[in-house]
Design a protein around this motif. Structure first.
Motif, PDB file in Angstrom:
ATOM      1  N   ARG A   1     -11.921   4.780 -16.092  1.00 49.82           N
ATOM      2  CA  ARG A   1     -11.971   4.706 -17.571  1.00 49.82           C
ATOM      3  C   ARG A   1     -10.567   4.606 -18.137  1.00 49.82           C
ATOM      4  N   ALA A   2      -9.622   5.348 -17.566  1.00 51.95           N
ATOM      5  CA  ALA A   2      -8.231   5.291 -18.042  1.00 51.95           C
ATOM      6  C   ALA A   2      -7.661   3.891 -17.836  1.00 51.95           C
ATOM      7  N   ALA A   3      -7.956   3.288 -16.693  1.00 52.85           N
ATOM      8  CA  ALA A   3      -7.461   1.930 -16.429  1.00 52.85           C
ATOM      9  C   ALA A   3      -8.130   0.909 -17.339  1.00 52.85           C
ATOM     10  N   LEU A   4      -9.434   1.061 -17.560  1.00 53.35           N
ATOM     11  CA  LEU A   4     -10.182   0.107 -18.375  1.00 53.35           C
ATOM     12  C   LEU A   4      -9.868   0.213 -19.858  1.00 53.35           C
ATOM     13  N   LEU A   5      -9.661   1.442 -20.345  1.00 56.10           N
ATOM     14  CA  LEU A   5      -9.502   1.666 -21.782  1.00 56.10           C
ATOM     15  C   LEU A   5      -8.070   1.953 -22.200  1.00 56.10           C
ATOM     16  N   GLY A   6      -7.254   2.430 -21.267  1.00 52.78           N
ATOM     17  CA  GLY A   6      -5.876   2.765 -21.596  1.00 52.78           C
ATOM     18  C   GLY A   6      -5.788   3.913 -22.580  1.00 52.78           C
ATOM     19  N   ARG A   7      -4.606   4.106 -23.111  1.00 48.81           N
ATOM     20  CA  ARG A   7      -4.404   5.186 -24.093  1.00 48.81           C
ATOM     21  C   ARG A   7      -5.240   4.969 -25.337  1.00 48.81           C
ATOM     22  N   ALA A   8      -5.503   3.713 -25.658  1.00 55.03           N
ATOM     23  CA  ALA A   8      -6.260   3.392 -26.876  1.00 55.03           C
ATOM     24  C   ALA A   8      -7.629   4.060 -26.878  1.00 55.03           C
ATOM     25  N   GLY A   9      -8.242   4.198 -25.710  1.00 53.45           N
ATOM     26  CA  GLY A   9      -9.587   4.755 -25.658  1.00 53.45           C
ATOM     27  C   GLY A   9      -9.720   5.985 -24.789  1.00 53.45           C
TER      28      GLY A   9
ATOM     29  N   THR B   1      -7.379  -1.371 -31.656  1.00 54.03           N
ATOM     30  CA  THR B   1      -7.797  -0.485 -30.565  1.00 54.03           C
ATOM     31  C   THR B   1      -8.791  -1.182 -29.661  1.00 54.03           C
ATOM     32  N   CYS B   2      -9.772  -1.834 -30.251  1.00 47.29           N
ATOM     33  CA  CYS B   2     -10.778  -2.549 -29.476  1.00 47.29           C
ATOM     34  C   CYS B   2     -10.136  -3.683 -28.681  1.00 47.29           C
ATOM     35  N   GLU B   3      -9.229  -4.400 -29.302  1.00 48.73           N
ATOM     36  CA  GLU B   3      -8.552  -5.503 -28.611  1.00 48.73           C
ATOM     37  C   GLU B   3      -7.740  -4.985 -27.423  1.00 48.73           C
ATOM     38  N   ARG B   4      -7.025  -3.878 -27.598  1.00 51.19           N
ATOM     39  CA  ARG B   4      -6.237  -3.318 -26.483  1.00 51.19           C
ATOM     40  C   ARG B   4      -7.148  -2.897 -25.339  1.00 51.19           C
ATOM     41  N   MET B   5      -8.274  -2.256 -25.658  1.00 51.84           N
ATOM     42  CA  MET B   5      -9.201  -1.845 -24.612  1.00 51.84           C
ATOM     43  C   MET B   5      -9.758  -3.062 -23.883  1.00 51.84           C
ATOM     44  N   ASP B   6     -10.095  -4.109 -24.622  1.00 46.66           N
ATOM     45  CA  ASP B   6     -10.660  -5.308 -24.012  1.00 46.66           C
ATOM     46  C   ASP B   6      -9.642  -6.027 -23.128  1.00 46.66           C
TER      47      ASP B   6
ATOM     48  N   LEU C   1      -7.104  -4.617 -21.493  1.00 50.56           N
ATOM     49  CA  LEU C   1      -6.956  -3.819 -20.273  1.00 50.56           C
ATOM     50  C   LEU C   1      -8.167  -3.962 -19.360  1.00 50.56           C
ATOM     51  N   GLY C   2      -9.351  -3.869 -19.933  1.00 49.71           N
ATOM     52  CA  GLY C   2     -10.566  -4.000 -19.136  1.00 49.71           C
ATOM     53  C   GLY C   2     -10.657  -5.353 -18.452  1.00 49.71           C
ATOM     54  N   THR C   3     -10.299  -6.394 -19.178  1.00 49.55           N
ATOM     55  CA  THR C   3     -10.307  -7.739 -18.609  1.00 49.55           C
ATOM     56  C   THR C   3      -9.327  -7.847 -17.448  1.00 49.55           C
ATOM     57  N   GLU C   4      -8.145  -7.258 -17.613  1.00 51.32           N
ATOM     58  CA  GLU C   4      -7.140  -7.300 -16.540  1.00 51.32           C
ATOM     59  C   GLU C   4      -7.625  -6.568 -15.293  1.00 51.32           C
TER      60      GLU C   4
END
Length: 157
Positions: free
Chosen positions: A26-34, A106-111, A113-116
């Motif tokens: 979850r940390a990798a997928l969402l980063g600090r943003a989520g 926030t949503c864009e940052r999570m997306d 990271l998740g995509t990466e």
């Protein structure tokens, strides 16, 4: 025979769900943003960003919960300044939810990271396999959600 494939797909989905709910994943997928978001928070923010402005009752229907339950969940996002309520111009008794600039970022940052993370997981796959997986998984997700209630006639990302 379809039962065998159904079992294999079901098991794969269970493994992916378990993997995606691990704290490190979850940390990798969402980063600090989520990092402090529940899965519901992430889904609701994405729904409002992709489908907003939207009524709380539509979100409740999409999630399959009572409107009062949805109001509590929405309040968490409001307190973080990720979404805001405004009167519905078509019905002053109703409220529409829209994402704030912070919510969209926030949503864009999570997306991103998740995509990466996902792209790295199959980076060494042949291009044809990556494209086939993307197409088939997208089709499968659409088929799963086609009979479910939809938010603004599209399933949230």
């Amino acid at each position: 025979m379809a039962k065998d494939e159904g079992r294999a797909v079901y098991e794969a989905i269970r493994q992916i769900a378990r993997w995606s709910n691990r704290p490190d994943t979850r940390a990798a997928l969402l980063g600090r943003a989520g990092q402090d978001f529940s899965a519901v928070d992430v889904d609701l923010l994405r729904a409002v960003v992709s489908s907003g402005p939207v009524r709380i009752s539509d979100l409740a229907h999409w999630q399959g919960v009572d409107k009062s339950t949805m109001s509590l969940q929405v309040r968490r996002l409001e307190q973080r300044d990720l979404i805001r309520r405004r009167p519905d111009p078509a019905d002053q008794r109703a409220v529409l939810l829209t994402a704030t600039a912070k919510g969209r970022r926030t949503c864009e940052r999570m997306d991103v990271l998740g995509t990466e993370v996902i792209a790295q997981a199959f980076d060494d796959w042949p291009e044809d396999d990556r494209r086939a997986l993307a197409a088939l998984l997208g089709r499968f997700a659409a088929d799963l959600t086609s009979s479910s209630p939809r938010l603004r006639a599209t399933a949230p990302d």
